[in-house]
Design an enzyme around this catalytic site. Structure first.
Site, short mmCIF file in Angstrom:
data_model
loop_
_atom_site.label_atom_id
_atom_site.label_comp_id
_atom_site.label_asym_id
_atom_site.label_seq_id
_atom_site.Cartn_x
_atom_site.Cartn_y
_atom_site.Cartn_z
N SER A 23 4.28 2.72 -2.67
CA SER A 23 5.36 3.63 -2.11
C SER A 23 5.98 4.03 -3.41
O SER A 23 6.34 3.55 -4.48
CB SER A 23 6.14 2.67 -1.47
OG SER A 23 7.24 3.17 -1.11
N LYS A 31 2.20 6.51 -0.60
CA LYS A 31 3.31 6.96 0.37
C LYS A 31 4.27 7.36 -0.57
O LYS A 31 4.81 6.94 -1.57
CB LYS A 31 3.76 5.79 0.98
CG LYS A 31 5.26 5.40 1.58
CD LYS A 31 5.72 4.21 2.46
CE LYS A 31 6.70 3.75 2.31
NZ LYS A 31 7.07 2.50 2.89
N LYS A 73 8.41 8.87 -0.52
CA LYS A 73 9.73 8.78 0.23
C LYS A 73 10.47 10.25 0.33
O LYS A 73 10.15 10.98 -0.69
CB LYS A 73 10.86 7.79 -0.52
CG LYS A 73 10.28 6.36 -0.70
CD LYS A 73 10.43 5.83 0.60
CE LYS A 73 10.53 4.13 0.42
NZ LYS A 73 11.07 3.74 1.52
N ASP A 86 7.57 8.37 4.30
CA ASP A 86 8.74 7.42 4.67
C ASP A 86 10.08 8.06 4.55
O ASP A 86 10.78 8.23 3.46
CB ASP A 86 8.72 5.96 3.86
CG ASP A 86 9.66 5.09 4.52
OD1 ASP A 86 10.39 5.43 5.56
OD2 ASP A 86 9.28 3.93 4.07
N GLU A 144 6.99 7.35 8.50
CA GLU A 144 7.63 6.39 8.93
C GLU A 144 8.92 6.50 8.96
O GLU A 144 9.83 7.21 8.37
CB GLU A 144 7.31 5.44 7.78
CG GLU A 144 8.00 3.86 7.59
CD GLU A 144 7.41 2.93 6.33
OE1 GLU A 144 6.58 3.54 5.70
OE2 GLU A 144 7.97 2.09 6.28
N ASP A 168 9.46 1.14 10.91
CA ASP A 168 9.83 0.02 10.23
C ASP A 168 11.18 -0.54 10.41
O ASP A 168 11.10 -1.32 11.41
CB ASP A 168 9.96 0.58 8.75
CG ASP A 168 10.51 -0.26 7.50
OD1 ASP A 168 10.65 -1.49 8.05
OD2 ASP A 168 10.36 0.14 6.47
N LYS A 178 7.19 -6.21 8.11
CA LYS A 178 7.88 -6.75 7.12
C LYS A 178 8.22 -8.18 7.52
O LYS A 178 9.22 -8.29 8.35
CB LYS A 178 9.10 -5.96 6.63
CG LYS A 178 8.72 -4.81 5.72
CD LYS A 178 9.63 -4.02 5.36
CE LYS A 178 9.35 -2.61 4.65
NZ LYS A 178 10.83 -1.67 4.52
N GLY A 208 6.67 -3.34 2.04
CA GLY A 208 7.29 -4.23 0.99
C GLY A 208 8.88 -4.03 0.82
O GLY A 208 9.28 -3.06 1.17
O1 OSB Z 1 11.22 1.43 3.62
O2 OSB Z 1 9.61 0.51 2.97
C1 OSB Z 1 10.67 0.76 3.00
C2 OSB Z 1 11.85 -0.68 -0.38
C3 OSB Z 1 12.97 -0.95 -0.21
C4 OSB Z 1 13.32 -0.93 1.01
C5 OSB Z 1 12.77 -0.44 1.82
C6 OSB Z 1 11.42 0.20 1.71
C7 OSB Z 1 10.80 0.20 0.54
C8 OSB Z 1 9.63 0.71 0.04
C9 OSB Z 1 8.96 0.13 -1.25
O3 OSB Z 1 9.21 1.63 0.61
C10 OSB Z 1 7.78 -0.86 -0.81
C11 OSB Z 1 7.48 -1.61 -2.07
O4 OSB Z 1 6.93 -1.16 -3.07
O5 OSB Z 1 7.85 -2.95 -2.22
MG MG Z 2 9.79 1.95 5.26
#
Ligand code: OSB
Ligand code: MG
Length: 372
Positions: free
Chosen positions: A139, A165, A167, A192, A217, A242, A266, A294
């Site tokens: 991510s 992925k 953001k 995402d 996402e 999510d 998660k 994550g």
């Molecule tokens: O939305 O998946 C998410 C990190 C913190 C809070 C929300 C998210 C995320 C990530 C990072 O996308 C995932 C990771 O690398 O741990």
């Molecule tokens: Mg997410």
């Protein structure tokens, strides 16, 4: 047969760890992580869990402070010295406490590790996992510009990651996607939004359909299923939920309403491994693939994510990647590593399969409380 388990002592710790790179999402930026670690003890054995509540109430309503409080005053007193046949009995014991899934999940996770050690089994096998390696994606946070995004993508692909992925948020979406697609037309790519859009953005988000994305996402509100059903009907791109999925009943409702075609599981968000397995089961029943998300975890939470990802319906690469992407020095030994082919290999070591590095943990602990 001595297979019952009893938690005789719990140690809560808060540790501070700086991320190697700040991580930016549509809801904010994180650099300095505050993390609650849960250690549960029984005789000579210790199980470890990590609480994924954020520093502030931005991903979900829980924070490090609310989790510390609810753990201390309600969750730990409810589980301490109780006899459990299995850690899957913990949620029942905690049922009267509404919400606070991340706090609950951290104790349940530690109990699963402890129980696996007690049985001499690797946690992933105890959870019912079937794969001996898991496929890894990354991510990538919101970047200053497309140049720095492209440099990141290049590095992650060179390191072997199987899926990217990125953001997104209004103002950082189509341009980011187009820039990656221009150089990497075939890479497994998704976005995402962390709830940054509304139905009014539907026409705009339809532009994503032209870029062959695996999924988008959580485009809409963090607690919504209805509007997601509306936008999913209008998008060719699969919607993945999510934030909106807090437990297996949310997942069931999402499938009945056709709010999504994929779920990001998660363990912390849904209240623990037991509920995560329920989300996994209902997803499989509806033919919905899942992957493991994550939360910028340390090695403890990461190792739990690795174990969970071995379950059968985790058919897509998740956001579970190597320790070295986050921290200079992780709190487990060895750190979690990803192969050149983009996999994390499981082992036959009982429990989590990684050792908590107590010396290092003690050095970075800012508060600690023992319950017995
Ligand atoms: O939305 O998946 C998410 C990190 C913190 C809070 C929300 C998210 C995320 C990530 C990072 O996308 C995932 C990771 O690398 O741990
Ligand atoms: Mg997410």
């Amino acid at each position: 047969m001595g297979r019952d388990m009893t938690i005789e002592e719990v140690v809560l710790r808060e540790v501070r760890m700086s991320l190697i790179h700040p991580f930016q999402t549509s809801f904010g930026e994180t650099t300095d992580r505050r993390i609650i670690l849960v250690e549960v003890r029984s005789g000579p054995l210790q199980g470890w869990g990590e609480c994924v509540a954020g520093e502030g109430p931005f991903f979900g309503y829980e924070t490090v402070e609310t989790a510390w409080s609810i753990l201390s005053d309600y969750i730990i007193p409810k589980v301490l010295h109780q006899v459990f046949e299995s850690p899957s009995d913990l949620p029942q014991q905690l049922q009267r406490i509404r919400g606070h899934q991340m706090a609950k999940a951290s104790v349940e996770a530690a109990a699963w590790d402890l129980y696996a050690l007690q049985l001499g089994l690797p946690l992933w096998k105890l959870l019912g996992g079937t794969r001996e390696r898991i496929a890894c994606g990354v991510s990538i946070g919101i970047q200053k510009n497309t140049d720095s995004l492209l440099r990141k993508v290049e590095k992650e692909l060179a390191d072997g990651y199987q899926r990217i992925k990125i953001k997104i948020k209004p103002g950082w979406d189509m341009e980011a996607v187009k820039s990656v697609r221009q150089y990497y037309p075939d890479v497994a790519l998704m976005v995402d939004a962390n709830a940054a859009y509304t139905l009014e953005d539907t026409e705009h988000l339809k532009e994503l359909d032209d870029h062959n994305l695996l999924m988008i996402e959580q485009p809409l509100r963090y607690d919504d299923l209805i509007d997601h059903a509306e936008i999913q009907a209008k998008l060719e791109t699969d919607v993945c939920l999510d934030e909106s999925i807090r437990h297996s009943q949310d997942a069931l409702h999402a499938f009945q309403l056709k709010s999504c075609r994929v779920i990001n599981i998660k363990m912390g968000r849904v209240g623990g491994h037991t509920e995560a397995k329920k989300v996994h089961v209902v997803s499989r029943r509806y033919g919905i693939p899942v992957w493991c998300g994550g939360m910028l975890e340390t090695g403890i939470g990461r190792a739990h994510n690795v174990a969970l990802s071995t379950l059968e319906n985790f058919t897509l690469p998740g956001d579970v990647s190597s320790s070295s992407r986050y921290f200079e020095r992780d709190i487990i030994r060895p750190p979690i590593e990803v192969t050149r082919e983009g996999y994390i290999e499981l082992s036959e070591i009982p429990g989590l399969g990684y050792q908590a590095d107590l010396n290092w943990i003690n050095e970075i602990t800012v508060r600690q409380k023992t319950f017995n």
